[in-house]
Every structure is written in C-alpha cells, then in structure tokens.
Design an enzyme around this catalytic site. Structure first.
Site, PDB file in Angstrom:
ATOM      1  N   TYR A  18     -39.513 -51.000 -71.633  1.00 13.33           N
ATOM      2  CA  TYR A  18     -40.592 -52.368 -71.238  1.00 13.33           C
ATOM      3  C   TYR A  18     -40.518 -52.494 -69.738  1.00 13.33           C
ATOM      4  O   TYR A  18     -40.516 -53.728 -68.865  1.00 13.33           O
ATOM      5  CB  TYR A  18     -39.979 -54.121 -71.805  1.00 13.33           C
ATOM      6  CG  TYR A  18     -40.933 -54.086 -73.138  1.00 13.33           C
ATOM      7  CD1 TYR A  18     -41.699 -54.072 -73.389  1.00 13.33           C
ATOM      8  CD2 TYR A  18     -39.567 -53.535 -74.708  1.00 13.33           C
ATOM      9  CE1 TYR A  18     -42.433 -54.256 -75.326  1.00 13.33           C
ATOM     10  CE2 TYR A  18     -40.195 -53.529 -75.937  1.00 13.33           C
ATOM     11  CZ  TYR A  18     -41.811 -54.278 -76.032  1.00 13.33           C
ATOM     12  OH  TYR A  18     -42.306 -53.478 -77.452  1.00 13.33           O
ATOM     13  N   TYR A 146     -41.618 -60.962 -85.204  1.00  9.65           N
ATOM     14  CA  TYR A 146     -41.090 -59.833 -84.484  1.00  9.65           C
ATOM     15  C   TYR A 146     -40.841 -58.185 -85.643  1.00  9.65           C
ATOM     16  O   TYR A 146     -39.191 -59.138 -86.090  1.00  9.65           O
ATOM     17  CB  TYR A 146     -40.507 -59.953 -83.189  1.00  9.65           C
ATOM     18  CG  TYR A 146     -39.876 -58.262 -82.492  1.00  9.65           C
ATOM     19  CD1 TYR A 146     -40.761 -57.913 -81.764  1.00  9.65           C
ATOM     20  CD2 TYR A 146     -38.823 -57.476 -82.745  1.00  9.65           C
ATOM     21  CE1 TYR A 146     -40.564 -56.619 -81.449  1.00  9.65           C
ATOM     22  CE2 TYR A 146     -38.384 -56.740 -82.785  1.00  9.65           C
ATOM     23  CZ  TYR A 146     -39.738 -56.173 -81.811  1.00  9.65           C
ATOM     24  OH  TYR A 146     -39.112 -54.366 -80.951  1.00  9.65           O
ATOM     25  N   ASP A 246     -37.093 -59.290 -93.388  1.00 10.55           N
ATOM     26  CA  ASP A 246     -36.064 -58.194 -92.304  1.00 10.55           C
ATOM     27  C   ASP A 246     -35.480 -59.091 -91.771  1.00 10.55           C
ATOM     28  O   ASP A 246     -35.254 -60.248 -90.804  1.00 10.55           O
ATOM     29  CB  ASP A 246     -37.324 -58.317 -91.620  1.00 10.55           C
ATOM     30  CG  ASP A 246     -37.176 -57.391 -89.665  1.00 10.55           C
ATOM     31  OD1 ASP A 246     -35.730 -57.887 -89.981  1.00 10.55           O
ATOM     32  OD2 ASP A 246     -37.602 -56.917 -88.835  1.00 10.55           O
ATOM     33  N   LYS A 275     -29.317 -53.953 -86.301  1.00 17.49           N
ATOM     34  CA  LYS A 275     -28.490 -54.369 -85.539  1.00 17.49           C
ATOM     35  C   LYS A 275     -26.760 -54.854 -85.492  1.00 17.49           C
ATOM     36  O   LYS A 275     -26.244 -53.359 -85.150  1.00 17.49           O
ATOM     37  CB  LYS A 275     -29.296 -55.794 -85.041  1.00 17.49           C
ATOM     38  CG  LYS A 275     -30.463 -55.577 -84.435  1.00 17.49           C
ATOM     39  CD  LYS A 275     -31.107 -56.953 -83.801  1.00 17.49           C
ATOM     40  CE  LYS A 275     -31.963 -56.404 -82.552  1.00 17.49           C
ATOM     41  NZ  LYS A 275     -33.614 -56.745 -82.952  1.00 17.49           N
TER      42      LYS A 275
HETATM   43  C1  LIG Z   1     -34.471 -55.537 -83.626  1.00 15.66           C
HETATM   44  C2  LIG Z   1     -35.534 -55.816 -84.664  1.00 15.66           C
HETATM   45  C3  LIG Z   1     -35.793 -55.126 -85.099  1.00 15.66           C
HETATM   46  C4  LIG Z   1     -36.665 -53.405 -84.203  1.00 15.66           C
HETATM   47  O1  LIG Z   1     -34.827 -52.911 -84.520  1.00 15.66           O
HETATM   48  P1  LIG Z   1     -35.140 -51.077 -83.547  1.00 15.66           P
HETATM   49  O2  LIG Z   1     -33.464 -50.927 -84.334  1.00 15.66           O
HETATM   50  O3  LIG Z   1     -35.022 -51.733 -82.371  1.00 15.66           O
HETATM   51  O4  LIG Z   1     -35.822 -50.449 -84.159  1.00 15.66           O
HETATM   52  C5  LIG Z   1     -37.090 -55.345 -86.595  1.00 15.66           C
HETATM   53  N1  LIG Z   1     -36.528 -56.332 -86.993  1.00 15.66           N
HETATM   54  C6  LIG Z   1     -35.946 -57.589 -85.906  1.00 15.66           C
HETATM   55  C7  LIG Z   1     -36.261 -59.001 -86.593  1.00 15.66           C
HETATM   56  C8  LIG Z   1     -35.445 -57.455 -84.752  1.00 15.66           C
HETATM   57  O5  LIG Z   1     -35.262 -58.125 -84.619  1.00 15.66           O
END
Ligand SMILES: *Cc1c(COP(=O)(O)O)cnc(C)c1O
Length: 437
Positions: A18, A146, A246, A275
């Site tokens: 970004y 997100y 997610d 993550k």
């Molecule tokens: C960071 C994140 C993603 C994307 O993960 P990347 O490894 O950056 O592709 C998807 N969903 C959530 C909730 C996130 O915090």
C-alpha cells in the site's frame, strides 16, 4: 551491504505494501528479530506491538520453530503436493484437526490468508453445485469486513473500503450492514435484520455467509456481539447455506478464547486460518471444512475440489506450523491474553477523554484507539523512536495486537507509547484511497 545501499536499492526497485514506488513512505531496515524485539541496522531495538501484522504470537524467531524449519530443511524444502504427501503435512493436519473446533477436520493447505478465503468461497459454491443448486454462486459478507487482497477476497471485503477502485473487476456479492451491538453491549435484535432481509430476498442465489467472527480487524477494528454469530448459524441451518468464519486475524487466542467463534459457542461449516498459524515464521494458511462439506463436494461433479497452489503444503511451512501449534497447546495463552486484556483496559480506557480520541475498544490482546484523525507522520515516528515501540497506525486507528507472550512491563511500554501518540494533535488529511495496514 551498507544501510545506504539497501535503502537506495529499495527506493529504486521495490514496492512496499500500500505504498507509492515513486514517493514511498520511509522504511526502517530490520536486521534481526528475537522475542518481542526487532533490531534495526542502526542498532536500535523496537518492541513489536503489532506482532508483524498479527502473526508473531510466540515472539520473533522462537527457537523451537526455527529448529523445526532447520531440521526439515535438511531433508526436503519442497515437493509438489499433487501425487505426493509427506510427514510434515500429515503431522500438521492431524494436529490442526485436533486443535480446531470439533468436526472441522478436513484440511486444505493454502499459501496465504487471501488464498484460504478464495478456497473457502470455491468450496461453498462447489458444495451448492453438488446439491444441484448451481445458481447459488454468491456469498453474503458484512460491511466493515476484510478478507484479503486477491480479487475474490477483495470482493468480500467492505465495499466502501480500500478496494473501491477495483469494483469493476470484482464478482458481486451481497453486503449486510455492519453489526452495531458492541461485543460487551446489550444485544439489539434489529442488528440482524439487514442480513436476514438479504437472505429472504435472494436466498436462491446465495451459497453461504462469510464473516470475521466477533473481531472485524483490518478494515474496521470493530468488535461486535457474539449473538450475531448464533443468529447467523440458525439462519444458515434454516436455509441450507454454508457458514464460513474467517479466523485468520481473530483465531489463535487473539480475542481471548482459542477461536473467536468460541464467544458464541457455535462453529461454522468452513473456517479459514492463517497469520499466527506458523507463529509468524513463514507463510501458510488453511481452509478447514467438516465432513458434510467435504463429502457433498466429493459426491458431486467433478467430485474433485478444483484448487491446487504450486507451493501447497510446503514442508518447511508445515514443520513451522506444527511447532507453533505445539506452543499453542503447551502454553496457557487464554490466561496470558486475559492478563493483557486487563492491562489494556486499565491503561487505554482513560485515553477516551482526549480531544482527538473518538473511542477505545479492547478485546483480548487487541487494544484499539480510534482517533478523529491520525497524528502527523512525524509525530508517529517521533513517538515510535522515543519509546522504542513499533506501532503501525492506519486509517484512523492507533492499535496494538502484541505477541501473546508479552510481559506486563512490555504491555505497559506499549500503552505509554499509544497514550503519547493519542495525545498528539490530529495530523493532515491524507488522501491515500483508503490506505490500510
Ligand atoms: C490478513 C487477513 C487476510 C489475508 O491474509 P493474507 O495472508 O494477507 O493474504 C484475510 N482475512 C483476514 C481476517 C485477515 O486479517
């Protein structure tokens, strides 16, 4: 290489996240990292208050994880996963299935969080297709959410957020209003009406519902009431929709319990993790499905699940994740996070009285100060180096998601830095098209 040389090459050739490549914001040169600290080329050390984008749960370069990668690297750094399997993948799948909510035990390994979301989306669509409902190709997502930066994941993220520029190439999904009842507030039933109405009107087009349970992280830094998740679960069951959580940001104790969904005592049909999965050592994510989803997809046409990244189940990443999961199993992170939460609540709550602060929110090891406008970049840099605490404010949020192993002294240092920053005057308005983390 000298520091000047590194910076010169960086400025000439390298895009940062970004950021403009012509007029890039300043960067620090990281040389090594251990525990909570990142050491810079200057010798200065910064306490990583954002866990390097929320991955480094056990601290940087944890010796057990480093050793697991080293040992695996001596045998095999990679092999294609089509036609092969290997012990690191088998160990990790077994461990992850046992660590996940009961029932979510069919594992698809992906190479990043965004890809895990793409995989979950394709699973939901393929599931409905297998049941003869091939018109069900859309998901419902939440405003303020997100889910990643790839096109499919962007299309599920807040429609007015950082990705509006790409609207023309994104698949169109449905968006429900952001749940407004705070995590610790009194549940307001009308919060759920928007989602219910969308499903009432369009259910024959909808394959499933996706959300970040309880904690909307990278977009809104918002936490909402767990009753919302129970309502979602019930609605999905009534209408034959799949529920996708997610947990890429919120999982692995970030909000207190092991999974954010545990606040609601329900589980989804599909779950994405990433993550902190490898403890921040190396990229890996996974999409977990239950027997019903996996079995239904397999019984359909083509039967095969249609996805397969080149570096799927990379052995080094699997070995790192196994070691990370062992650390999650053997440490009482739930108690540690409760301690961090208490310190954040005590230390950050008084900041709500500052003129440039709009709201303070704390859940688990997440301390969020919502400002009216972020302080000037110079103020941010000054506070970072004065306190030796690495903060990465974005949008209008000053926040800390520290490594879960942070001590009380370290958390107090983070709070002091945030407090000084929150007391700074608002900086200039920056038009960066919805700059995010
Ligand atoms: C960071 C994140 C993603 C994307 O993960 P990347 O490894 O950056 O592709 C998807 N969903 C959530 C909730 C996130 O915090």
């Amino acid at each position: 290489m000298t520091a000047e040389k590194i910076l010169q090459i960086d400025r000439t050739h390298i895009w940062h996240p970004y950021a403009s490549i012509v007029n890039p914001p300043p960067v620090e040169i990281a040389v090594r990292a251990r525990g909570l600290e990142i050491e810079l080329a200057s010798g200065e050390r910064l306490l990583d208050a954002v866990s390097s984008w929320w991955c480094v749960a056990h601290g940087h370069n944890h010796p057990a994880i480093v050793e697991a990668i080293r040992r695996q690297s001596e045998k095999m750094t990679h092999v294609m996963f089509g036609g092969f399997t290997h012990e690191p993948a088998a160990r990790l799948a077994e461990r992850l299935a046992a660590f996940a909510p009961p029932g979510l035990d069919r594992v698809f390994f992906a190479d990043s969080g965004s890809i895990a979301v793409e995989v979950a989306t394709k699973m939901a669509v393929q599931y409905q297709h297998a049941l003869g409902r091939s018109r069900r190709t859309k998901l419902v997502a939440l405003k303020g959410g997100y889910h990643g930066d790839t096109v499919g994941a962007m299309a599920l993220s807040d429609p007015d957020g950082m990705h509006t520029l790409f609207r023309g190439i994104m698949p169109q999904h449905f968006f429900a209003e952001q749940p407004r009842t705070r995590f610790d507030g009194v549940w307001q039933a009308e919060d759920f009406e928007s989602l219910r109405q969308i499903v009432d009107r369009h259910s024959e087009q909808i394959a499933g519902i996706i959300c970040e349970p309880v904690l909307q992280a990278a977009n809104a830094m918002w936490h909402y009431h767990p009753q919302y998740l129970r309502e979602m679960r019930r609605l999905c069951d009534e209408r034959g929709l799949l529920l996708i959580f997610d947990e890429i940001a919120a999982g692995f104790y970030r909000t207190g319990p092991r999974w954010a969904q545990n606040h609601a005592s329900i589980r989804p049909d599909i779950m994405c993790v990433g993550k902190a999965l490898t403890g921040g050592a190396i990229t890996l994510a996974a999409t977990l499905a239950d027997k019903n989803v996996a079995g239904t997809i397999s019984a359909g046409t083509p039967g095969a699940f249609m996805h397969g990244p080149t570096y799927m189940a990379n052995p080094l990443a699997c070995a790192a994740a196994c070691s990370s999961l062992e650390l999650f199993e053997n440490n009482d992170y739930e108690t540690k996070v409760r301690g961090i939460e208490t310190l954040f609540k005590q230390g950050l709550a008084p900041l709500a009285a500052l003129p440039n602060v709009r709201d303070v929110r704390v859940i688990g090891a997440c301390g969020i100060v919502e400002t009216r406008r972020l302080p000037a970049p110079d103020d941010i840099r000054r506070v970072i180096h004065k306190h030796g605490v690495w903060l990465r404010p974005f949008s209008n949020f000053i926040y800390s998601f520290p490594p879960l192993v942070a001590t009380e002294i370290e958390i107090r240092r983070i709070i002091d830095a945030i407090a000084e920053l929150a007391a700074c005057p608002p900086g200039p308005v920056i038009d960066d098209g919805g700059f995010h983390e």
